[in-house]
Design an enzyme around this catalytic site. Structure first.
Site, PDB file in Angstrom:
ATOM      1  N   SER A  98      44.893  70.672  64.942  1.00 53.74           N
ATOM      2  CA  SER A  98      45.227  72.091  64.810  1.00 53.74           C
ATOM      3  C   SER A  98      43.987  72.957  65.030  1.00 53.74           C
ATOM      4  CB  SER A  98      45.886  72.345  63.453  1.00 53.74           C
ATOM      5  OG  SER A  98      46.495  73.611  63.420  1.00 53.74           O
ATOM      6  N   ASP A 222      56.665  70.780  67.860  1.00 54.07           N
ATOM      7  CA  ASP A 222      55.677  71.554  67.104  1.00 54.07           C
ATOM      8  C   ASP A 222      56.046  73.041  67.108  1.00 54.07           C
ATOM      9  OD1 ASP A 222      53.326  72.698  66.035  1.00 54.07           O
ATOM     10  OD2 ASP A 222      52.064  71.147  66.929  1.00 54.07           O
ATOM     11  N   HIS A 250      54.256  69.529  63.916  1.00 54.30           N
ATOM     12  CA  HIS A 250      52.808  69.727  63.832  1.00 54.30           C
ATOM     13  C   HIS A 250      52.121  68.631  63.023  1.00 54.30           C
ATOM     14  CE1 HIS A 250      49.363  72.175  64.618  1.00 54.30           C
ATOM     15  NE2 HIS A 250      49.121  72.447  63.351  1.00 54.30           N
TER      16      HIS A 250
END
Length: 269
Positions: A98, A222, A250
């Site tokens: 991320s 995601d 995610h």
């Protein structure tokens, strides 16, 4: 074992160092709003395959110091540079999830990939978390501003709502509580400050500066960093390989941890 490394006169970063005798080193950079414990399901397996696994809590998160300022990608990339030099790490694989992936990309560009031989990006928030006129993916500034306001007014509620978006697969209540509490270990102001960096920074100019083999693992479901971001990274980073994670949102580090670990092991070799 855990210890601290000083990156500025008044800022120390917490480091978890598992299997220091491992033959190859992986340095993990976690995503927002968690800490290095995010990679529990990598640390469970990869040290047993001979890897030295190092996880850090970026400033403001987990057990690291929480200064009021200093949350730009450049500043956090400089922290990573100091950690790599202090530990005398060489030929490492840098793994970022991320915003940790975005920071890893900035590190590669800003420090010319210093002592990194391979890069792995897991659901990375790059090249831009924010929608742009020529990049209609990601999130609007207004959506991120709502997260910032939620952080500053009712952080537990914000974290709970964000957790609901994070995973594609079902998570049990105990697991959701665990993930929720990772976010609470951060400071509120650092949680908001990293969101500002996510909103305002972009990495289009950094992608072409990456000169090492790069593995991109990205959940096709995601909702935080939509899959088109992975396609853009794959296009912008030469010598990159994109592996779609068909059963993940995610949270691919948990949702398909066996596949993530297998792909990392095969990639690092």
């Amino acid at each position: 074992m855990g210890y601290y490394i000083r990156v500025e006169p008044d800022v120390k970063i917490f480091v978890e160092d598992v299997n220091p005798a491992g033959q190859k080193t992986i340095l993990f950079i976690h995503g927002w709003p968690a800490n290095h414990k995010l990679f529990e399901y990598q640390f469970n397996q990869l040290p047993g395959l001979g890897y030295r696994c190092i996880g850090i809590d970026i400033r403001g998160f987990g057990k690291s110091d929480k200064p009021y300022i200093g949350y730009s990608y450049d500043r956090i990339a400089d922290d990573i540079y100091t950690i790599i030099n202090t530990l005398k790490l060489e030929n490492i694989t840098l793994v970022g999830h991320s915003v940790g992936g975005a920071i890893s990309i900035r590190y590669m560009a800003r420090h010319n990939g210093h002592n990194v031989s391979k890069l792995a990006l897991l659901g990375a928030a790059a090249p831009s978390f924010t929608k742009l006129p020529n990049f209609p993916y990601g999130h609007t500034k207004e959506e991120t501003n709502q997260l910032i306001q939620g952080t500053l007014s009712n952080r537990p509620k914000m974290l709970q709502g964000f957790g609901d978006l994070f995973f594609f697969q079902y998570t049990s209540a105990p697991f959701s509580d665990w993930f929720f509490n990772l976010g609470l270990e951060a400071a509120g102001y650092s949680t908001a400050a990293v969101l500002i960096s996510l909103r305002d920074e972009n990495l289009f100019g950094d992608l072409g500066k990456i000169q090492v083999p790069t593995l991109i693992l990205h959940g096709v479901h995601d909702l935080v960093c939509p899959y088109p971001l992975a396609l853009a990274m794959n296009q912008g980073i030469k010598s990159s390989k994109l592996v779609p994670m068909e059963k993940s949102g995610h949270g691919l580090f948990w949702e398909e941890h066996e596949k993530v670990n297998q792909e990392l092991n095969q990639f690092i070799g």
